[in-house]
Each structure stands twice: as C-alpha cells, then as structure tokens.
Design an enzyme around this catalytic site. Structure first.
Site, PDB file in Angstrom:
ATOM      1  N   GLU A  71       0.816  -1.212   0.000  1.00 60.30           N
ATOM      2  CA  GLU A  71       0.000   0.000   0.000  1.00 60.30           C
ATOM      3  C   GLU A  71       0.852   1.265   0.000  1.00 60.30           C
ATOM      4  O   GLU A  71       0.343   2.367   0.212  1.00 60.30           O
ATOM      5  CB  GLU A  71      -0.943  -0.023   1.210  1.00 60.30           C
ATOM      6  CG  GLU A  71      -1.997  -1.113   1.057  1.00 60.30           C
ATOM      7  CD  GLU A  71      -2.782  -1.418   2.321  1.00 60.30           C
ATOM      8  OE1 GLU A  71      -2.232  -1.207   3.427  1.00 60.30           O
ATOM      9  OE2 GLU A  71      -3.926  -1.860   2.191  1.00 60.30           O
ATOM     10  N   HIS A  90      -1.814   4.497   8.281  1.00 65.37           N
ATOM     11  CA  HIS A  90      -2.933   3.650   7.860  1.00 65.37           C
ATOM     12  C   HIS A  90      -3.044   2.476   8.824  1.00 65.37           C
ATOM     13  O   HIS A  90      -2.049   1.796   9.097  1.00 65.37           O
ATOM     14  CB  HIS A  90      -2.705   3.140   6.440  1.00 65.37           C
ATOM     15  CG  HIS A  90      -3.643   2.050   6.016  1.00 65.37           C
ATOM     16  ND1 HIS A  90      -5.009   2.139   6.147  1.00 65.37           N
ATOM     17  CD2 HIS A  90      -3.396   0.832   5.468  1.00 65.37           C
ATOM     18  CE1 HIS A  90      -5.572   1.033   5.689  1.00 65.37           C
ATOM     19  NE2 HIS A  90      -4.610   0.221   5.281  1.00 65.37           N
ATOM     20  N   HIS A  92      -5.871  -0.795  10.484  1.00 69.40           N
ATOM     21  CA  HIS A  92      -7.110  -1.564  10.365  1.00 69.40           C
ATOM     22  C   HIS A  92      -7.776  -1.588  11.742  1.00 69.40           C
ATOM     23  O   HIS A  92      -8.310  -2.616  12.158  1.00 69.40           O
ATOM     24  CB  HIS A  92      -6.827  -2.984   9.887  1.00 69.40           C
ATOM     25  CG  HIS A  92      -6.202  -3.069   8.532  1.00 69.40           C
ATOM     26  ND1 HIS A  92      -5.922  -4.276   7.935  1.00 69.40           N
ATOM     27  CD2 HIS A  92      -5.802  -2.124   7.654  1.00 69.40           C
ATOM     28  CE1 HIS A  92      -5.366  -4.070   6.748  1.00 69.40           C
ATOM     29  NE2 HIS A  92      -5.280  -2.758   6.566  1.00 69.40           N
ATOM     30  N   TYR A 117     -13.228  17.340  19.194  1.00 73.35           N
ATOM     31  CA  TYR A 117     -11.898  16.924  18.765  1.00 73.35           C
ATOM     32  C   TYR A 117     -11.932  16.191  17.429  1.00 73.35           C
ATOM     33  O   TYR A 117     -10.984  16.274  16.645  1.00 73.35           O
ATOM     34  CB  TYR A 117     -11.217  16.087  19.850  1.00 73.35           C
ATOM     35  CG  TYR A 117     -10.657  16.963  20.939  1.00 73.35           C
ATOM     36  CD1 TYR A 117      -9.428  17.587  20.784  1.00 73.35           C
ATOM     37  CD2 TYR A 117     -11.382  17.211  22.102  1.00 73.35           C
ATOM     38  CE1 TYR A 117      -8.913  18.417  21.764  1.00 73.35           C
ATOM     39  CE2 TYR A 117     -10.887  18.050  23.082  1.00 73.35           C
ATOM     40  CZ  TYR A 117      -9.651  18.651  22.909  1.00 73.35           C
ATOM     41  OH  TYR A 117      -9.160  19.493  23.877  1.00 73.35           O
ATOM     42  N   HIS A 157     -12.159  -1.912   4.909  1.00 79.43           N
ATOM     43  CA  HIS A 157     -10.705  -1.924   5.029  1.00 79.43           C
ATOM     44  C   HIS A 157     -10.267  -1.170   6.287  1.00 79.43           C
ATOM     45  O   HIS A 157      -9.888  -1.793   7.274  1.00 79.43           O
ATOM     46  CB  HIS A 157     -10.112  -1.291   3.760  1.00 79.43           C
ATOM     47  CG  HIS A 157      -8.642  -1.464   3.602  1.00 79.43           C
ATOM     48  ND1 HIS A 157      -8.022  -1.383   2.377  1.00 79.43           N
ATOM     49  CD2 HIS A 157      -7.655  -1.681   4.501  1.00 79.43           C
ATOM     50  CE1 HIS A 157      -6.710  -1.556   2.532  1.00 79.43           C
ATOM     51  NE2 HIS A 157      -6.463  -1.733   3.816  1.00 79.43           N
TER      52      HIS A 157
END
Length: 209
Positions: A71, A90, A92, A117, A157
């Site tokens: 990725e 990134h 999961h 926030y 994802h």
C-alpha cells in the site's frame, strides 16, 4: 534520516501495543525531502526495525531498502495530494474498520461530528469505494479525495490519515478510531452531533496540504 526512522519505529510500537493494529496490518510513512520512508511489506508494526524500512519516491516507485508495503502507492498518493503533509498513517483499527463495512453511510461524510476533537483533528471523512488491498486503482481515487480531506475511510478496510507531522497523523487517526467507537456505541440511541455552524468553526482548514 535516522531521526525519521526512529520516529516511525516508535509510532509503530505504540500503535501495535495499544491494539490499533494487529498481525501484519497497518503501515506508516514519513516524507524525507523528495523521498518517503515507509514500512516494508509483510511486516508487523510490533516488530519491524529501523533498518528494515523501505524508501520510495513520490510516484510510489521503490528506491532502496526492502520491498515496501503493497500500500506504499497509497501513501505516495496522499503525500502528492497534500504537499504540506509529511506523514501518513494507515491502520485496520477495529471500530473504524467496522464502520467501513456498514451499509448506508454517507460517502461524503462517513462519521458524524460527535465531538469537538473529531471536528478539529479529522473534519469530514469521505468513504472511498472498495478496492482489494494493493489494488493500484485506489491510488487516483485516494489522491483526488485527499486534495480536500486529510483523512479517508477505505470501504471494508480501514482509515488512512495524512498529517503535517507523524504526531499529528497519529492524533487524527486515534481520534477517528475513538469516534468510530462512539458511533457504534450510540448507534441505536438518539444523538446530538455538533451543529454545522459549530463544526465549521472547528474543522481543520487544510492545515496539512
């Protein structure tokens, strides 16, 4: 570049130890001049070492070191879209990934502004269509969305966030995860998100472009 390597490893360990990634999921990157340091393919953020980091250019091409995450092209896409961003995270993470699997979300604004926030650190959260992990077709879609949003949610994802610094990107992705958790906890209850006026007063003004 040693400082950037150390920052990535410290962030990787923190994410893994607090359960924001698992197994070999998740990847991090930091811009270094016209190159990008990124975690390698198949690595766990709990065990990856500084010497194992990969180096790519802003087109996503492998320059040096081990083979980069599949990725890595996505990190390059966000950094191209946001020239003032210097890091991409990134994960999961469980709650954000769960939200990414839900039907009926607004693709332009996947999570409501439940807290100040979230409005400050994330802003609006586009939901991108599903692409298989490593599918290069995600690159153009992510690059286009990232021109106006620092955080994206990838369908089925997980989240990806660009920040002016690695610390800023970490803060934003953690805020996103906590808001996803709140969203799921409150799903069957009446909620009172911030008003549009309140939200606009807090949203990041493209601070990491």
């Amino acid at each position: 570049m040693n400082t950037e390597r150390e920052q990535i490893i410290s962030a990787a360990r923190s994410l893994f130890q607090r359960g924001l990634t698992h197994g070999s999921t998740g990847n991090l990157s930091v811009r270094v001049g016209d190159r990008v340091l990124v975690t390698p393919t198949g690595s766990s953020l709990g065990t990856v070492e500084a010497a194992e980091l990969s180096l790519i250019d802003l087109s996503g091409a492998h320059v040096a070191g081990p083979k980069p995450s599949k990725e890595a092209f996505l990190h390059a896409a966000l950094l191209r879209a946001r020239p003032r961003a210097n890091a991409v995270v990134h994960t999961h993470s469980t709650h954000a990934a769960a939200v990414s699997c839900m039907d009926g979300l607004d693709p332009a604004d996947a999570l409501p502004p439940l807290t100040a926030y979230f409005a400050m650190r994330v802003g609006r959260l586009p939901l991108l269509p599903y692409f298989a992990p490593g599918d290069q077709g995600l690159g153009p879609a992510a690059e286009e969305a990232a021109r106006t949003h620092s955080a994206l949610l990838l369908s089925n994802h997980g989240p990806i966030v660009a920040g002016a610094s690695l610390g800023a990107a970490l803060d934003a992705i953690e805020e996103l995860e906590e808001t996803a958790k709140l969203f799921l906890l409150l799903r069957d209850l009446p909620t009172r998100p911030l008003s549009q006026e309140q939200r606009r007063a807090l949203e990041p003004s493209n601070q990491a472009q």
